[in-house]
Design a protein around this motif. Structure first.
Motif, PDB file in Angstrom:
ATOM      1  N   ARG A 122      -4.004   1.131  -6.481  1.00 20.78           N
ATOM      2  CA  ARG A 122      -3.480   1.556  -5.233  1.00 20.78           C
ATOM      3  C   ARG A 122      -3.889   2.930  -4.592  1.00 20.78           C
ATOM      4  O   ARG A 122      -4.114   3.486  -3.474  1.00 20.78           O
ATOM      5  CB  ARG A 122      -1.913   1.366  -5.217  1.00 20.78           C
ATOM      6  CG  ARG A 122      -1.472   0.054  -5.381  1.00 20.78           C
ATOM      7  CD  ARG A 122       0.151  -0.205  -5.223  1.00 20.78           C
ATOM      8  NE  ARG A 122       0.525  -0.498  -4.017  1.00 20.78           N
ATOM      9  CZ  ARG A 122       1.880  -0.380  -3.453  1.00 20.78           C
ATOM     10  NH1 ARG A 122       2.704  -0.563  -4.688  1.00 20.78           N
ATOM     11  NH2 ARG A 122       2.183  -0.354  -2.489  1.00 20.78           N
ATOM     12  N   LEU A 123      -3.540   3.920  -5.646  1.00 24.58           N
ATOM     13  CA  LEU A 123      -4.260   5.171  -5.222  1.00 24.58           C
ATOM     14  C   LEU A 123      -5.707   5.539  -4.892  1.00 24.58           C
ATOM     15  O   LEU A 123      -5.909   6.215  -3.934  1.00 24.58           O
ATOM     16  CB  LEU A 123      -3.833   6.168  -6.519  1.00 24.58           C
ATOM     17  CG  LEU A 123      -2.595   6.393  -6.937  1.00 24.58           C
ATOM     18  CD1 LEU A 123      -2.166   7.338  -8.053  1.00 24.58           C
ATOM     19  CD2 LEU A 123      -1.597   7.070  -5.659  1.00 24.58           C
ATOM     20  N   GLN A 124      -6.533   4.738  -5.719  1.00 23.26           N
ATOM     21  CA  GLN A 124      -8.099   4.814  -5.241  1.00 23.26           C
ATOM     22  C   GLN A 124      -8.093   3.959  -3.633  1.00 23.26           C
ATOM     23  O   GLN A 124      -8.886   4.464  -2.929  1.00 23.26           O
ATOM     24  CB  GLN A 124      -8.682   3.719  -6.125  1.00 23.26           C
ATOM     25  CG  GLN A 124      -8.872   4.527  -7.497  1.00 23.26           C
ATOM     26  CD  GLN A 124      -9.664   3.599  -8.342  1.00 23.26           C
ATOM     27  OE1 GLN A 124      -9.426   2.323  -8.587  1.00 23.26           O
ATOM     28  NE2 GLN A 124     -10.334   4.227  -9.224  1.00 23.26           N
ATOM     29  N   TYR A 125      -7.199   3.189  -3.318  1.00 22.96           N
ATOM     30  CA  TYR A 125      -7.201   2.615  -2.114  1.00 22.96           C
ATOM     31  C   TYR A 125      -6.850   3.776  -1.028  1.00 22.96           C
ATOM     32  O   TYR A 125      -7.114   3.581   0.082  1.00 22.96           O
ATOM     33  CB  TYR A 125      -6.510   1.342  -2.040  1.00 22.96           C
ATOM     34  CG  TYR A 125      -6.347   0.751  -0.399  1.00 22.96           C
ATOM     35  CD1 TYR A 125      -7.173  -0.025  -0.010  1.00 22.96           C
ATOM     36  CD2 TYR A 125      -5.087   1.136   0.023  1.00 22.96           C
ATOM     37  CE1 TYR A 125      -7.104  -0.398   1.117  1.00 22.96           C
ATOM     38  CE2 TYR A 125      -4.866   0.772   1.260  1.00 22.96           C
ATOM     39  CZ  TYR A 125      -5.999  -0.314   2.012  1.00 22.96           C
ATOM     40  OH  TYR A 125      -5.440  -0.978   3.203  1.00 22.96           O
ATOM     41  N   MET A 126      -5.599   4.236  -1.426  1.00 25.03           N
ATOM     42  CA  MET A 126      -4.953   5.309  -0.320  1.00 25.03           C
ATOM     43  C   MET A 126      -5.689   6.436  -0.314  1.00 25.03           C
ATOM     44  O   MET A 126      -5.477   7.180   1.122  1.00 25.03           O
ATOM     45  CB  MET A 126      -3.669   5.576  -1.033  1.00 25.03           C
ATOM     46  CG  MET A 126      -2.522   4.584  -0.881  1.00 25.03           C
ATOM     47  SD  MET A 126      -0.859   4.975  -1.828  1.00 25.03           S
ATOM     48  CE  MET A 126      -0.474   6.642  -0.888  1.00 25.03           C
TER      49      MET A 126
END
Length: 452
Positions: A122-126
């Motif tokens: 999720r952090l890589q996506y955000m």
């Protein structure tokens, strides 16, 4: 419950966009959302700024208002610029397919490792999508590199980015520690000498149901201990995420370790595959893969193709594989080779049967018909035949022989009773005569006792 509007695009690229939209609806429902409506547009190419055409954007805005949609979900990954532009024009929360899948994973994660993996994804996506999240803040300020000369929006953006990058580093460090623990467990399983079999396949094909069926019928434990080892199963997408490994010990067959892995899906976010890399190592390092296929789904061939493509990305495509056509009890008998005209209620008496590849099939069934089988894990139909197929595929590592073991080596008798298939045991004057099918490594170790 949030109401959502689904938006897709027909790019004439050979993909069935209607099926993809239908699957997107199932994903939304798995996230406790209600599908208020669906709309799509035929495009030559994706619009760089809005994904869909500008006229379609206005149409989607009006449709969302008319349907009372709270969220608008696009059936593809949106670029940071597209997401920002759509957010401003549609004036509603925007999700793309990747964000929706990540949200489901975040809800389903139970183990520490799964939670860490999902948060990393999720952090890589955000990170690349932080631009535009603070549109309400000022963008004024100088162009120098100092934080003090930047506008409020740029300052907050930079702070957010630093916080996320710091958290991402911490998570990766924790994941590495968990990965080391998993590697230790994996080495312990390898040391046990038991063959490793991994369940793979499209989400909701029945992998967890099959694992529970094998546990119920052939689990190494009994009673409450056996019940505790069952995994959660439900007719929904991504019902389980955590990889579990269980010992299966069928009577008169060799025991093996059976692992359940996370399901695959069309357009699975790259970040998720990357984050779950250590978990999916179970598939890569298995001695045998069992691809569970939902044969009742009319798109099962496409799902097989998606699974095989994902396994190739994981470099697990070289592992021997069985194709298990699950939920065959839900299919018309006419769809099963050799069963044309059989009444539906009589189908159970004819399962399992081995499918044969039809002309034009776009997937490989392995080395032949013996690499695949129809069954129903829920109704426990075909399980014994599946065990025989597994043993047949793993048989290359075993040797059948007769051993005469002196009474002074009781440890060898105990070991073989636990780790080999024992066909007969005879107590002779000079020792214990055992007819066994044992691992080749054990055959080499006990060769001094081999008769004939």
């Amino acid at each position: 419950m949030e109401r959502v509007l689904l938006v897709g695009a027909n790019l004439n690229d050979g993909e069935d966009y209607l099926t993809s939209l239908e699957e997107l609806g199932a994903l939304a429902e798995a996230c406790d959302m209600e599908v208020a409506g669906v709309t799509s547009q035929t495009l030559e190419t994706v619009h760089k700024a809005f994904y869909i055409g500008t006229g379609k954007v206005d149409e989607v805005k009006g449709l969302a208002q008319d349907l009372g949609a709270d969220v608008i979900i696009f059936d593809n990954s949106l670029s940071p610029m597209q997401m920002r532009n759509l957010q401003e024009r549609l004036e509603k929360p925007i999700l793309d397919r990747s964000a929706l899948i990540l949200d489901i994973f975040a809800r389903r994660a139970r183990s520490r490792e799964a939670k860490l993996q999902v948060e990393v994804a999720r952090l890589q996506y955000m990170l690349p999508r932080l631009v535009g999240l603070h549109a309400a803040l000022s963008r004024q300020g100088g162009a120098s590199g100092s934080m003090s000369s930047r506008g409020a929006g740029e300052t907050k953006l930079e702070l957010d980015r630093r916080v996320l990058e710091k958290r991402l580093s911490e998570l990766r460090r924790e994941l590495k520690e968990v990965g080391n623990e998993r590697e230790t467990q994996r080495k312990r399983r390898v040391k046990s000498g038991l063959p490793r079999v991994a369940l793979v396949g499209y989400t909701n094909a029945g992998k967890s149901t099959l694992l529970n069926a094998m546990l119920d019928l052939y689990g190494a434990d009994e009673g409450d201990a056996q019940e505790e080892k069952r995994v959660f199963e439900k007719d929904m997408l991504f019902a389980t995420l955590d990889t579990t490994v269980r010992k299966i010990a069928p009577p008169d067959h060799h025991a093996f370790l059976l692992s359940d892995t996370v399901g695959f899906i069309h357009k699975l976010p790259h970040n998720l595959v990357e984050a779950f890399q250590s978990t999916l190592e179970e598939a890569k390092e298995a001695d045998l893969l069992i691809q569970v296929v939902d044969y009742s789904d009319e798109h099962y061939k496409e799902q097989i193709a998606v699974t095989n493509q994902t396994l190739k990305k994981l470099q697990a495509d070289g592992v021997p594989m069985l194709y298990i056509y699950n939920k065959s009890d839900l299919v018309s008998p006419d769809a099963l080779p050799g069963l044309s005209g059989v009444a539906a209620e009589e189908l159970a008496a004819h399962l399992p049967v081995v499918p044969k590849a039809n002309a034009g099939d776009e997937f490989t069934l392995g080395d032949g018909a013996g690499d695949s089988i129809y069954l129903s894990a829920k109704k426990r139909i075909g399980m014994e035949e599946l065990v025989c197929l597994i043993e047949e595929k793993l048989s290359g590592g075993y040797k059948e022989c007769t051993l005469l073991i002196p009474y002074t080596d009781g440890r060898a008798v105990s070991y073989l009773n636990e780790n080999a298939v024992v066909f007969s045991t005879e107590y002779a004057a000079d020792g214990v005569r055992m007819r066994v099918n044992c691992k080749k490594e054990d055959y080499g170790y006990y060769m001094k006792y081999v008769e004939g």
